[in-house]
Design a protein around this motif. Structure first.
Motif, PDB file in Angstrom:
ATOM      1  N   ALA A 257      16.535  40.835  52.929  1.00 59.18           N
ATOM      2  CA  ALA A 257      15.244  40.846  52.402  1.00 59.18           C
ATOM      3  C   ALA A 257      14.881  42.203  52.040  1.00 59.18           C
ATOM      4  CB  ALA A 257      14.403  40.064  53.462  1.00 59.18           C
ATOM      5  N   SER A 258      14.212  42.139  50.880  1.00 61.22           N
ATOM      6  CA  SER A 258      13.900  43.556  50.438  1.00 61.22           C
ATOM      7  C   SER A 258      12.700  43.444  49.571  1.00 61.22           C
ATOM      8  CB  SER A 258      15.019  44.308  49.514  1.00 61.22           C
ATOM      9  OG  SER A 258      15.227  43.703  48.542  1.00 61.22           O
ATOM     10  N   GLY A 259      11.630  44.448  49.814  1.00 61.41           N
ATOM     11  CA  GLY A 259      10.503  44.728  48.921  1.00 61.41           C
ATOM     12  C   GLY A 259      10.318  45.962  48.733  1.00 61.41           C
ATOM     13  N   GLU A 260      10.133  46.429  47.413  1.00 66.28           N
ATOM     14  CA  GLU A 260      10.274  47.561  46.868  1.00 66.28           C
ATOM     15  C   GLU A 260       8.880  47.829  45.834  1.00 66.28           C
ATOM     16  OE1 GLU A 260      13.978  49.791  46.343  1.00 66.28           O
ATOM     17  OE2 GLU A 260      14.575  47.606  46.209  1.00 66.28           O
ATOM     18  N   ARG A 261       8.174  48.906  45.758  1.00 64.85           N
ATOM     19  CA  ARG A 261       7.483  49.129  44.872  1.00 64.85           C
ATOM     20  C   ARG A 261       8.180  49.249  43.469  1.00 64.85           C
ATOM     21  NH1 ARG A 261       2.379  50.308  45.921  1.00 64.85           N
ATOM     22  NH2 ARG A 261       1.760  50.887  48.206  1.00 64.85           N
ATOM     23  N   LEU A 262       7.627  48.625  42.429  1.00 60.88           N
ATOM     24  CA  LEU A 262       8.414  48.667  41.097  1.00 60.88           C
ATOM     25  C   LEU A 262       7.488  48.850  40.158  1.00 60.88           C
ATOM     26  CD1 LEU A 262      11.409  48.628  40.308  1.00 60.88           C
ATOM     27  CD2 LEU A 262      11.214  46.236  39.645  1.00 60.88           C
ATOM     28  N   GLY A 263       7.127  50.034  39.424  1.00 60.83           N
ATOM     29  CA  GLY A 263       5.899  50.109  38.755  1.00 60.83           C
ATOM     30  C   GLY A 263       4.784  49.751  39.403  1.00 60.83           C
ATOM     31  N   ASP A 264       3.932  49.121  38.578  1.00 60.63           N
ATOM     32  CA  ASP A 264       2.524  48.518  39.321  1.00 60.63           C
ATOM     33  C   ASP A 264       2.822  47.514  40.228  1.00 60.63           C
ATOM     34  OD1 ASP A 264       1.252  50.780  38.021  1.00 60.63           O
ATOM     35  OD2 ASP A 264       0.612  49.174  36.300  1.00 60.63           O
ATOM     36  N   ALA A 268      10.193  41.694  45.273  1.00 64.60           N
ATOM     37  CA  ALA A 268      10.325  41.130  46.629  1.00 64.60           C
ATOM     38  C   ALA A 268      11.576  40.072  46.393  1.00 64.60           C
ATOM     39  CB  ALA A 268       9.225  40.504  47.213  1.00 64.60           C
ATOM     40  N   ARG A 269      12.318  40.195  47.348  1.00 64.44           N
ATOM     41  CA  ARG A 269      13.625  39.110  47.050  1.00 64.44           C
ATOM     42  C   ARG A 269      14.485  39.155  48.179  1.00 64.44           C
ATOM     43  NH1 ARG A 269      17.168  41.802  42.254  1.00 64.44           N
ATOM     44  NH2 ARG A 269      16.331  43.708  42.205  1.00 64.44           N
ATOM     45  N   VAL A 270      15.140  37.965  48.528  1.00 66.27           N
ATOM     46  CA  VAL A 270      16.001  37.609  49.415  1.00 66.27           C
ATOM     47  C   VAL A 270      17.311  37.146  48.858  1.00 66.27           C
ATOM     48  CG1 VAL A 270      16.240  36.184  51.612  1.00 66.27           C
ATOM     49  CG2 VAL A 270      14.310  36.760  51.352  1.00 66.27           C
TER      50      VAL A 270
END
Lengths: 436, 436
Positions: A257-264, A268-270
Motif C-alpha cells: 500500500a503506497s501513498g506518495e506525493r506526485l506533483g500537486d 495512492a495505490r494498493v
C-alpha cells in the motif's frame, strides 16, 4: 496527575464483544494497576453491548451494565468514551459512533472501513463536539503508526508512506514463497487455520489495505480521507511462478500500500509489487505488518509489528484510552478539518516512470523474441534484463523481462500489442518494482 | 484549537546553537505554517543563547533576543519552553534545565547524558513544577521510541527493549564488514568523514548507547533511571576476523543495547553481540538506529530510523514542541516518579544461560583440541558447533566454537582456564549470541 486514586476514573463503554472486544476487556482488567499508574487515573469499563448476551466469551460481564442496543449505550450510558468494535462502514457501527460524538463522548474505534468511508465527516463531527475520535487500532495494531504520523513526525512534510498493511495477504504470499504452492491451495489452508476469513474478498482483493492506506494518506499529507482515490489490486493473480522468478531476480512479491506525493497530487495505490531484497519491507513476513515513512527532515523511518489479532488490536485500543485519560487530544486527522487540503483528489498514478517485471508465456519458436523486441522498440520501452530458463522448442516457456523506467500507459500499450502475438500462450503478467 | 491565529503562540527559547540548534531554528522557520496547523497555534522562537554570538551558523538570529548566559535565559526570557541543546551531564546544560523547571517552564532536550545521570531527580523537579520535560531527541531522533514506549505501548507490560542506539559504532561495524578492514583503520576514516568525533570514546566504548539504554529501560519497566546498573562494553576489541567468522556462521556483529526483565530485576547491558541474520536488527546498517520492543499483549514491534544528525534530532525536538503546543503532557518517565519501582537496581546479568561465540588463536599442534575439550567437559560447557579453516601444522590458526546455553560465570571460568594453555597465542574472544 500524581495520584490515580485522587482522580476520577475514565468510564468506558464497549460496543462489540468479538475477539478484540473480549481482549480489550481482559487487558483493562488484567493490567488495571499498570494502566492506572500510566494514565494517571483508573480506566474502568462500565457498560458493554453485543449481539448475543449469552455467548461465552471467556470473560465475566456481570460487573458491566448490559445494553442490547449499542446506539442506546452510546447515547445513554454516561460513559466518557465509547469503544466501537462492531465493524463495517455503515449500520450499527456508524450509528454508534455518530450517536457517541453527538452526545459529547469520545470515541475509540478499530473500524478502518467506517473511517475510510466517512473519516472526514466524522472528524468534523468530533471537532464540533469537542471530543476525540481515536483509531490507532484501525491500522496495524502492533505499530503505533497513527501516533507516529500525527505526533512523532509532526515536524516533517511527509513525502511518502508505504506499507504492508494486510496480514492475511502477507501470510499467503510468504507461505506461497516458502512452499512453492499456488494461491488457491494456500488460501484454503489459511482459511482452515483461521488466518483468512470464509469470505476472504476484503483481504485478498486489497480492500482492507486500501481502507488503511486511505487513513495513512490523509494523516501523512493533510488531505481529506479519500478512499475513491486509492487504486486497488489484490493478490488473486499472483502465481507461484512469479514468486519464484522474483526470488531469482532478488525480489519478494508483497502487497504494497503506497501513498506518495506526485506533483500537486497524491498517488495512492494498493497492488502486488516486487520489493528488492535489500529493502526492510522484503523481510516482513507472515502476519507482520510494516510501514515505511519518508519525511523531509527525518528521512526514512520503518515501523514493524503484528497487524491484527486480539492482542495487538486491544493494545492499540487501550493506548488510545490512556491518551484520553491523560487528557491528550489532537486533531482527528492531524490538522483541523478546515485545514485539510484537497490534494487527495488529484491522484494521477502512472504518470511517473517506474521499473516493471514482465512475464510472458510463449511458444518456444524461432523469431518469437524478435517480435516482442520489435514492439518494445516501437513503443520506446527499453529492457534492462531478460531471463529465460533453458529452451524447449515447440513447447511453452516463460520469458521474464525487467523493463527500465517507463510510464504505465506506455507499458500498457506495448503489453496489449504483445498479448496479441500468436505465440503468446497466456496474458502477459506485469508487476511494478517498488522504489523502497 | 481550530484556528491557529486565535490561539497564543508557544514561545520557545533555545540554548545551544550547534548543528542541532541551528537545524531546529531552520525547521521551525521553514515549516512554520505546517507546524502551526498541526500544533493548533504558532510555535515561535523568541530567544537564543550560545557561546559565540558572532559565529556564522547559516541562520539569521536577528529576530531573537540574544542571551550570553543560557541560565539567565532559562530564568528570565519569558519563554514557555526552554530547548536545551548544550549537551553534557553537568555544567551549563544541567543548570539551564534546572533553572527552567524551577521557573515553571517546560523543557525539551536532546541531552541523554544529563538524563541518564539525573533523570529521576529532574523528572521529580518537573512534576513539582507541573511542567513537561520532553526528550524524544535524546534517543534515536529518527524513531519516535520515547513516545512509543510512554504512550503507544501503554497497555503492555514490556518484557524487553533492545536496540542499535549508536550510529557511529554501527557505521564502523558495517564498514568493517563490507571492506574487511580492521577497527583502527575504519575509525580513522570515520573521523575524517565526520561520522566519529575526534575523541570517539563516548561512542565506541558504548557510553552513549548506555545513556540511551538507561532511559529506555526506565520507561519500559517503570524503574528509576539507573545508569550504574547498565553493564557496558564497547567495540574496540571487535576484530575483522570475528566479523568474517560471524558472517560465515550466519550472524552480524552489532553493538546491542538490551534491557530485559530477569526475575525480579532488570538485565541491562551494552555489548557487541552476534545477531542472527534472520532478525531485523541484523539488517540495520550504517548510521541507522533500531529498537525492538516485546510487549506482553502486542508482541514484538520494531522501529528503525536515522539515529543522529541535525535533521532527525531537530525533527524530534520539534515533535516535542508540537506536543507541548497541543497541551499534551505525560509523566516524564511514563509514570509519576513516586510510582517508579526500584527494580532497576537489581540487575543480575550472567545468571541466565546464553549461547556464545568463542574464538581461540592456537598453535596448530596435535592434542591442542583435546586439551580445550577436556576443560569444557570438566566445566560442563557443551559445544554446539566448531569451525576451523584448513590446517597449518606448527602455525597459528583460529578455532571458532559456538557453545550451548551456558551461564556467563561458568563460561568465564572455562575460558580463563583455556587462556592459560601454552598453545594459546592470544586471549580467547567471547561474544554473546543475541536472542532476537
Amino acid at each position: 496527575m500524581n495520584d490515580p486514586h485522587k482522580s476520577a476514573a475514565l468510564h468506558v463503554a464497549i460496543a462489540g464483544l468479538g475477539t478484540v472486544g473480549a481482549g480489550t476487556l481482559r487487558v483493562l482488567s488484567d493490567q488495571a494497576t499498570l494502566i492506572a499508574r500510566r494514565a494517571g487515573r483508573p480506566v474502568v469499563v462500565t457498560a458493554v453491548s453485543a449481539r448475543d448476551r449469552t455467548r461465552d466469551r471467556g470473560v465475566d460481564l456481570s460487573a458491566y451494565t448490559w445494553f442490547d442496543d449499542p446506539v442506546a449505550m452510546a447515547r445513554d450510558s454516561g460513559a466518557d468514551v465509547i469503544v466501537e468494535l462492531i465493524g463495517g462502514a455503515e449500520g450499527a457501527a456508524r450509528q454508534v459512533v455518530e450517536a457517541a460524538l453527538d452526545a459529547g463522548r469520545h470515541v475509540v474505534t478499530a473500524n478502518k472501513a467506517l473511517l475510510a468511508h466517512h473519516g472526514t465527516e466524522l472528524a468534523a463531527r468530533a471537532e464540533r463536539a469537542g471530543v476525540g475520535l481515536l483509531y490507532e487500532a484501525a491500522v496495524a495494531g502492533g505499530i503505533p503508526i497513527i501516533k507516529a504520523l500525527r505526533e512523532g513526525l509532526a515536524a516533517n512534510e511527509i513525502r511518502s508512506v508505504q506499507g504492508i498493511l494486510n496480514g492475511t495477504c502477507n501470510y499467503i504470499l510468504t507461505t506461497m514463497r516458502e512452499t512453492g504452492r499456488d494461491f488457491e491451495s494456500v488460501l484454503s489452508e489459511a482459511q482452515a487455520l483461521g488466518y483468512a476469513e470464509a469470505d476472504p474478498t476484503f483481504d485478498i482483493d486489497g480492500i482492507d489495505a486500501a481502507h488503511k492506506l486511505a487513513l495513512l494518506v490523509s494523516l501523512a499529507f493533510g488531505a481529506p480521507v479519500d478512499l475513491a482515490a486509492v487504486s486497488v489490486q489484490g493478490i488473486r493473480h499472483v502465481s507461484a511462478l512469479d514468486i519464484r522468478f522474483a526470488g531469482e531476480l532478488g525480489y519478494r512479491i508483497k502487497l504494497l500500500a503506497s501513498g506518495e506525493r506526485l506533483g500537486d497530487g497524491i498517488d495512492a495505490r494498493v497492488a502486488p509489487v516486487m520489493v528488492p531484497l535489500d529493502a526492510p519491507l522484503a523481510h516482513v513476513e507472515g502476519v507482520y505488518n510494516a510501514v515505511v515513512t519518508e519525511g523531509d527532515i527525518v528521512g526514512r523511518s520503518v515501523f514493524q509489528g503484528r497487524g491484527a489479532g486480539a492482542g495487538p488490536t486491544a493494545s492499540a485500543v487501550v493506548a488510545d484510552l490512556v491518551d484520553l485519560a491523560r487528557g491528550h487530544q489532537v486533531p482527528v486527522l492531524g490538522v483541523p478539518v478546515e485545514g485539510l487540503t484537497q490534494a487527495g483528489t488529484a491522484a494521477t498514478p502512472g504518470s511517473r516512470p517506474e521499473r516493471y517485471y514482465v512475464r510472458l508465456m510463449v511458444l518456444d519458436r524461432p523469431g518469437v523474441f524478435a517480435e516482442v523486441a520489435d514492439i518494445l522498440r516501437e513503443e520506446r520501452v527499453s529492457m534492462e534484463s531478460i531471463l529465460q530458463h533453458g529452451r524447449d522448442p515447440g513447447e511453452c516457456v516463460p520469458v521474464v523481462m525487467i523493463v527500465h523506467d517507463t510510464e504505465e500507459e506506455v507499458l500498457k500499450r506495448a503489453i496489449a500489442r504483445i498479448a496479441t502475438l500468436s505465440t503468446m500462450v497466456e496474458p502477459p503478467r506485469v508487476i511494478r518494482i517498488a522504489r523502497l
